[in-house]
Motif scaffolding. Structure first.
Motif, PDB file in Angstrom:
ATOM      1  N   GLN A  53      -3.857   5.443   0.167  1.00  0.00           N
ATOM      2  CA  GLN A  53      -3.595   6.749   1.534  1.00  0.00           C
ATOM      3  C   GLN A  53      -3.658   8.290   1.711  1.00  0.00           C
ATOM      4  O   GLN A  53      -3.764   8.968   2.690  1.00  0.00           O
ATOM      5  CB  GLN A  53      -2.665   6.622   2.427  1.00  0.00           C
ATOM      6  N   ARG A 110      -5.524  10.622   7.277  1.00  0.00           N
ATOM      7  CA  ARG A 110      -4.822  10.686   8.207  1.00  0.00           C
ATOM      8  C   ARG A 110      -5.454   9.390   9.057  1.00  0.00           C
ATOM      9  O   ARG A 110      -3.891   8.903   9.737  1.00  0.00           O
ATOM     10  CB  ARG A 110      -4.746  11.800   9.187  1.00  0.00           C
ATOM     11  N   ASP A 169      -3.068   1.791   9.677  1.00  0.00           N
ATOM     12  CA  ASP A 169      -2.660   1.144   9.012  1.00  0.00           C
ATOM     13  C   ASP A 169      -3.082   0.181   7.819  1.00  0.00           C
ATOM     14  O   ASP A 169      -3.110  -0.744   7.463  1.00  0.00           O
ATOM     15  CB  ASP A 169      -1.529   0.261   9.540  1.00  0.00           C
ATOM     16  N   ALA A 181      -5.746   1.673   3.777  1.00  0.00           N
ATOM     17  CA  ALA A 181      -6.169   2.217   2.875  1.00  0.00           C
ATOM     18  C   ALA A 181      -7.374   1.779   1.941  1.00  0.00           C
ATOM     19  O   ALA A 181      -7.889   0.497   2.593  1.00  0.00           O
ATOM     20  CB  ALA A 181      -5.116   1.316   1.720  1.00  0.00           C
ATOM     21  N   SER A 226       4.055  12.304   2.970  1.00  0.00           N
ATOM     22  CA  SER A 226       5.355  12.019   3.494  1.00  0.00           C
ATOM     23  C   SER A 226       5.831  12.894   4.601  1.00  0.00           C
ATOM     24  O   SER A 226       6.379  12.655   5.367  1.00  0.00           O
ATOM     25  CB  SER A 226       6.151  11.077   3.657  1.00  0.00           C
ATOM     26  N   ARG A 274      -3.713   6.019   7.487  1.00  0.00           N
ATOM     27  CA  ARG A 274      -2.159   5.323   7.287  1.00  0.00           C
ATOM     28  C   ARG A 274      -1.556   6.030   9.512  1.00  0.00           C
ATOM     29  O   ARG A 274      -1.119   4.106   9.269  1.00  0.00           O
ATOM     30  CB  ARG A 274      -1.580   7.137   7.283  1.00  0.00           C
ATOM     31  N   ARG A 275      -2.581   5.744   9.925  1.00  0.00           N
ATOM     32  CA  ARG A 275      -2.401   5.608  11.155  1.00  0.00           C
ATOM     33  C   ARG A 275      -2.869   4.269  11.612  1.00  0.00           C
ATOM     34  O   ARG A 275      -2.078   3.515  12.113  1.00  0.00           O
ATOM     35  CB  ARG A 275      -3.619   6.652  12.022  1.00  0.00           C
ATOM     36  N   ALA A 326      -2.351  -1.878   3.530  1.00  0.00           N
ATOM     37  CA  ALA A 326      -2.100  -0.540   3.874  1.00  0.00           C
ATOM     38  C   ALA A 326      -0.408  -0.935   2.812  1.00  0.00           C
ATOM     39  O   ALA A 326       0.152   0.634   1.387  1.00  0.00           O
ATOM     40  CB  ALA A 326      -0.471   0.341   5.004  1.00  0.00           C
ATOM     41  N   ASP A 372       3.214  15.185   6.355  1.00  0.00           N
ATOM     42  CA  ASP A 372       3.442  14.219   7.622  1.00  0.00           C
ATOM     43  C   ASP A 372       4.142  14.337   8.742  1.00  0.00           C
ATOM     44  O   ASP A 372       3.949  14.797   9.971  1.00  0.00           O
ATOM     45  CB  ASP A 372       2.976  12.965   8.031  1.00  0.00           C
TER      46      ASP A 372
END
Length: 416
Positions: free
Chosen positions: A337, A302, A308, A310, A393, A305-306, A372, A396
């Protein structure tokens, strides 16, 4: 020599008291109005915010940290008089300061205050680089006409504004570069303002090499083996001896000389992102350690991803019951990610360490980081990763709409 009053900005002559307001808080330096790089550090940030919100704790030693088995996140200056320090085990902090009030961290509240501090900083200059939740460096070059005052006065006003509007205090370092500004702020805490200029090298020369950013305990021991324990000794090394320190040798010598050409960037460059947890009771069984590792992989995914970012590699962190630290790392064939991929990469490392040793903490980090855009692409030989990415996805999206507990994976339902 130029001097200003910390409490009203009035310029002061040779006296030790402000002629306008009578304050004895005088900031004086021969290059006071020449330097433009400032470093701002919120004093004992978490503890100061808590004391602001709980006036009854104002004169009480306060420790902010997690549980009996956790560590100190921060502590107020009263608690520091008893020897309490950040990152110290909570049990030791309680022994040193048994009368301290202890609060669990309220990160959401601290983030809100941090953003308020940053918002004020960004009214001073667009060149603000956050170093952490409670630290920032800023470049005030070319802003004197805008503010009608040199950077020293602008930063002095800022400190008073934060104290008045947000109820916390900050310390400030002012210097010709980022390195010296950072070292300057450390000299003035709490509620201080220190300036480093052309005299910096001579002032730093007798200091231990460990005060330099990036010089940790291992490097300190290595330098000591070469007979180098003071900054001045390191600064005096010639090119041949600097080369003996490895690739970082010339850079290390330059830092000891107070040299730094790094610009202030508007975004902090993260070198790693991680998640960890301290157990209520020590764990030794592999299954129990796996159960603890999985939610950390979800949390790390998380965060990646938040932000941006990897993971191009992973680092497994374990701390034994005796506080010995074990770290094991593994590069990944492709950046990711995804929590499943992070878990699968970390699991072989964990299995090798699960040898019956009791552990009190486990963590997983992403290092090095990658863009990312390079993550979880898959190819003709890897059709599983795109399906995992699509599933993640969807998860999320559902969690964003209905909360984090709206969707839980089976592995996360297992009990340690």
């Amino acid at each position: 020599m130029p001097a200003i009053c910390r409490d009203c900005d009035a310029q002061v002559g040779t006296g030790s008291q402000c002629p306008r307001c009578g304050s004895v808080r005088i900031l004086r330096h021969k290059e006071l109005f020449e330097h433009t790089i400032g470093h701002v550090d919120c004093d004992a940030f978490f503890a100061t915010v808590e004391k602001r919100d709980r006036p009854e704790l104002r004169d009480v030693p306060l420790i902010v940290g997690g549980g009996v088995r956790g560590v100190v996140s921060t502590c107020c200056y009263i608690a520091r008089l008893s020897g309490v320090r950040s990152a110290m085990p909570m049990f030791k902090a309680r022994q040193l300061c048994p009368n301290a009030a202890v609060l669990k961290p309220d990160i959401a509240k601290y983030v809100t205050v941090s953003r308020q501090v940053r918002a004020i900083l960004e009214t001073l200059t667009p060149l603000v680089q956050m170093q952490s939740i409670d630290e920032a460096v800023l470049d005030l070059s070319g802003t004197e006409a805008l503010h009608g005052a040199p950077p020293a006065v602008v930063l002095n006003r800022f400190a008073r504004q934060v104290e008045k509007e947000l109820g916390i205090t900050v310390s400030i370092g002012l210097a010709p570069n980022r390195l010296l500004a950072k070292l300057a702020v450390e000299r003035g805490k709490p509620r201080g303002f220190f300036v480093f200029g052309s005299e910096a090298a001579s002032l730093l020369a007798p200091e231990p090499v460990g005060i330099l950013p990036g010089v940790g305990p291992v490097q300190v021991k290595r330098l000591a083996a070469m007979g180098i324990t003071r900054v001045g000794q390191l600064a005096a090394l010639d090119a041949r001896r600097a080369a003996e320190l490895g690739e970082d040798g010339p850079s290390l010598v330059a830092r000891a000389q107070g040299l730094d050409n790094r610009p202030v960037r508007t975004e902090r460059e993260s070198k790693s992102i991680s998640a960890e947890t301290t157990f209520t009771t020590d764990l030794r069984e592999l299954a129990a350690l796996e159960d603890a590792l999985w939610p950390l992989c979800e949390k790390l995914g998380r965060r990646l991803r938040r932000e941006d970012q990897a993971a191009a590699g992973i680092v497994l962190k374990l701390k034994t019951a005796g506080f010995a630290l074990r770290t094991r790392s593994q590069r990944l064939p492709n950046p990711t990610q995804l929590p499943e991929t992070l878990f699968e990469a970390a699991l072989p490392l964990l299995k090798r360490e699960a040898d019956g040793t009791k552990f009190r903490l486990i963590g997983i980090g992403a290092s090095p980081l990658a863009d990312a855009a390079l993550a979880d692409k898959g190819d003709l030989a890897d059709t599983l990763t795109p399906r995992r990415l699509a599933r993640q996805s969807a998860i999320d999206a559902l969690r964003a709409k209905f909360g984090d507990d709206a969707v839980r994976r089976g592995r996360g339902l297992r009990k340690s």
